[in-house]
Design a protein around this motif. Structure first.
Motif, PDB file in Angstrom:
ATOM      1  N   UNK A   1      30.895  58.269  41.209  1.00 27.00           N
ATOM      2  CA  UNK A   1      29.928  57.701  40.257  1.00 27.00           C
ATOM      3  C   UNK A   1      30.467  56.394  39.689  1.00 27.00           C
ATOM      4  N   UNK A   2      31.734  56.385  39.296  1.00 21.89           N
ATOM      5  CA  UNK A   2      32.350  55.170  38.742  1.00 21.89           C
ATOM      6  C   UNK A   2      32.333  54.035  39.772  1.00 21.89           C
ATOM      7  N   UNK A   3      32.712  54.351  41.008  1.00 20.37           N
ATOM      8  CA  UNK A   3      32.738  53.332  42.059  1.00 20.37           C
ATOM      9  C   UNK A   3      31.344  52.774  42.322  1.00 20.37           C
ATOM     10  N   UNK A   4      30.343  53.636  42.324  1.00 14.51           N
ATOM     11  CA  UNK A   4      28.971  53.168  42.575  1.00 14.51           C
ATOM     12  C   UNK A   4      28.467  52.313  41.420  1.00 14.51           C
ATOM     13  N   UNK A   5      28.776  52.706  40.176  1.00 20.50           N
ATOM     14  CA  UNK A   5      28.382  51.886  39.029  1.00 20.50           C
ATOM     15  C   UNK A   5      29.032  50.515  39.090  1.00 20.50           C
ATOM     16  N   UNK A   6      30.316  50.473  39.476  1.00 21.58           N
ATOM     17  CA  UNK A   6      31.015  49.193  39.603  1.00 21.58           C
ATOM     18  C   UNK A   6      30.394  48.339  40.702  1.00 21.58           C
ATOM     19  N   UNK A   7      30.064  48.955  41.826  1.00 19.83           N
ATOM     20  CA  UNK A   7      29.437  48.219  42.938  1.00 19.83           C
ATOM     21  C   UNK A   7      28.097  47.638  42.508  1.00 19.83           C
ATOM     22  N   UNK A   8      27.290  48.448  41.826  1.00 11.23           N
ATOM     23  CA  UNK A   8      25.987  47.971  41.360  1.00 11.23           C
ATOM     24  C   UNK A   8      26.135  46.862  40.333  1.00 11.23           C
ATOM     25  N   UNK A   9      27.137  46.982  39.435  1.00 11.38           N
ATOM     26  CA  UNK A   9      27.371  45.939  38.437  1.00 11.38           C
ATOM     27  C   UNK A   9      27.728  44.623  39.127  1.00 11.38           C
ATOM     28  N   UNK A  10      28.610  44.702  40.147  1.00 15.78           N
ATOM     29  CA  UNK A  10      28.989  43.480  40.872  1.00 15.78           C
ATOM     30  C   UNK A  10      27.786  42.845  41.559  1.00 15.78           C
ATOM     31  N   UNK A  11      26.902  43.672  42.128  1.00 15.78           N
ATOM     32  CA  UNK A  11      25.697  43.134  42.760  1.00 15.78           C
ATOM     33  C   UNK A  11      24.778  42.475  41.732  1.00 15.78           C
ATOM     34  N   UNK A  12      24.589  43.160  40.597  1.00 16.71           N
ATOM     35  CA  UNK A  12      23.696  42.636  39.555  1.00 16.71           C
ATOM     36  C   UNK A  12      24.235  41.351  38.928  1.00 16.71           C
ATOM     37  N   UNK A  13      25.558  41.184  38.923  1.00 15.38           N
ATOM     38  CA  UNK A  13      26.172  40.044  38.259  1.00 15.38           C
ATOM     39  C   UNK A  13      26.799  39.044  39.225  1.00 15.38           C
ATOM     40  N   UNK A  14      26.474  39.173  40.500  1.00 17.87           N
ATOM     41  CA  UNK A  14      27.071  38.316  41.520  1.00 17.87           C
ATOM     42  C   UNK A  14      26.817  36.835  41.251  1.00 17.87           C
TER      43      UNK A  14
END
Length: 76
Positions: A40-53
């Motif tokens: 869950x933590x890894x997926x949230x981090x991945x999504x955050x990086x995509x949203x803030x790329x």
């Protein structure tokens, strides 16, 4: 619902893996929960990086062009 509420679920697991974990006296439920929390933590981090790329790239471009904003105060 409380954040710490416990819910029983059925998960399909390899019999061999489960037997090995039991032989090693591992807390299977705890290990499963830990693995899910990490996923869950890894997926949230991945999504955050995509949203803030875009913002991350803009900051990187700025630093590349102008250098670090407070670089003159660095002691190293």
């Amino acid at each position: 619902m409380s954040v710490n509420a416990i819910k029983s679920v059925e998960l399909p697991l390899s019999e061999a893996l489960l037997a090995e974990a039991r032989d090693l006296k591992l807390d299977v439920a705890g290990a499963a929960e830990d693995g899910i929390m990490r996923a869950v933590k890894a997926e949230k981090e991945r999504l955050w990086r995509l949203e803030n790329a875009e913002a991350i790239q803009a900051e990187n471009d700025y630093v590349e062009k102008h250098g670090l904003p407070l670089a003159k105060y660095r002691l190293w």
